[in-house]
Design an enzyme around this catalytic site. Structure first.
Site: not given
Ligand code: NDP
Length: 249
Positions: A155-156
């Site tokens: 996600y990051a």
């Protein structure tokens, strides 16, 4: 800040932050395309709210990871509504887990939806904007893309990637008067965050100087500014909407 005469497309407009963005852009006068991938009924409810308030919109289901479906959707919007003037790349998912145990499919699903989906939708929608010499593209990133988070490498990476995508697109499209910006929300109450354990929610809250958790409408307000005529000299930027938990560079 009127958006009358403009057509917007909000990916993942059926719920959470996307829903609030749809309602807000419609309240500003835009004709809003409400996208969903599986929850058609939720998207229809958003449309009903828009029309009940006297606004204009339409529901358009497609999966942002399916390039052919995105192409068809943009063609349909061009034929029926004169093209996409404002694109909000909001559709997103999480598949959290520590990296040592993360499966390739969890990496791929998150990168394909959150990052490649924005590339695909932008690539299709920007052609019409280039012809009109006007456009707004707004990518919904995240504070996690700026500060990182254990358990969210996929996600990051996707959300940080959106910031680089935004800056590069802003440079490519500036001569056609198309602006491209990011909004990076902090912790916002939606289906995505309600499943977090109570102690994690409390520790996040303790790190927010403004002392409260964000609402989808807080993000929608920032998007409305970046979608408006009045933000025409702002491009390549990331607007942090996070109660002060991260203050950028
Ligand atoms: P929700 O989980 O509440 O909603 C996700 C939305 O994305 C739904 O409308 C869903 O459609 C849609 N969607 C998911 N996959 C696809 C796909 N492949 N194609 C099209 N649509 C898809 O999320 P939030 O509202 O919380 O998040 C919205 C955005 O904001 C995301 O990009 C998220 O990463 C970002 N964000 C959220 C934060 C938060 O605290 N909530 C913080 C920072 C960023 P359907 O209803 O059909 O399933």
């Amino acid at each position: 800040m009127t958006l009358a005469g403009k057509t917007a497309l909000v990916t993942g407009g059926s719920r959470g932050i996307g829903r609030a963005i749809c309602l807000r852009l419609a309240a500003q006068g835009a004709n809003v395309g409400i996208n969903y991938v599986s929850r058609a009924a939720a998207a229809e409810e958003v449309l009903a709210e828009i029309t009940a308030a006297g606004g204009k919109g339409f529901v358009i289901g497609f999966d942002v990871t399916d390039s052919a479906a995105v192409q068809n959707a943009v063609k349909t919007i061009s034929a029926d509504h004169g093209g996409v003037d404002i694109l909000i790349n909001n559709a997103g998912i999480t598949r959290d887990g520590l990296m040592a145990r993360m499966k390739d499919e969890d990496w791929d699903a998150v990168l394909n939806t959150n990052l490649k989906g924005a590339f695909t939708c932008s690539k299709e929608a920007m052609r019409g904007m280039m012809k009109k010499r006007w456009g707004r593209i707004i990518n919904i990133s995240s504070v996690i893309g700026c500060v990182g988070n254990a358990g969210q490498v996929n996600y990051a990476a996707a959300k940080a990637g959106l910031i680089g995508l935004t800056k590069s697109m802003a440079k490519e499209l500036a001569s056609r008067k198309i602006t491209v910006n990011c909004v990076a929300p902090g912790y916002i109450v939606t289906d995505m965050t309600t499943e977090l354990p109570e102690e994690i929610k409390e520790s996040i809250l303790a790190a927010i100087p403004l002392g409260s958790i964000g609402q989808p409408e807080d993000v929608a307000d920032a998007v409305a500014y970046l979608a408006a005529e009045e933000s025409g000299y702002v491009t390549g930027q990331t607007l942090h909407v996070n109660g002060g938990m991260y203050m950028g560079n």
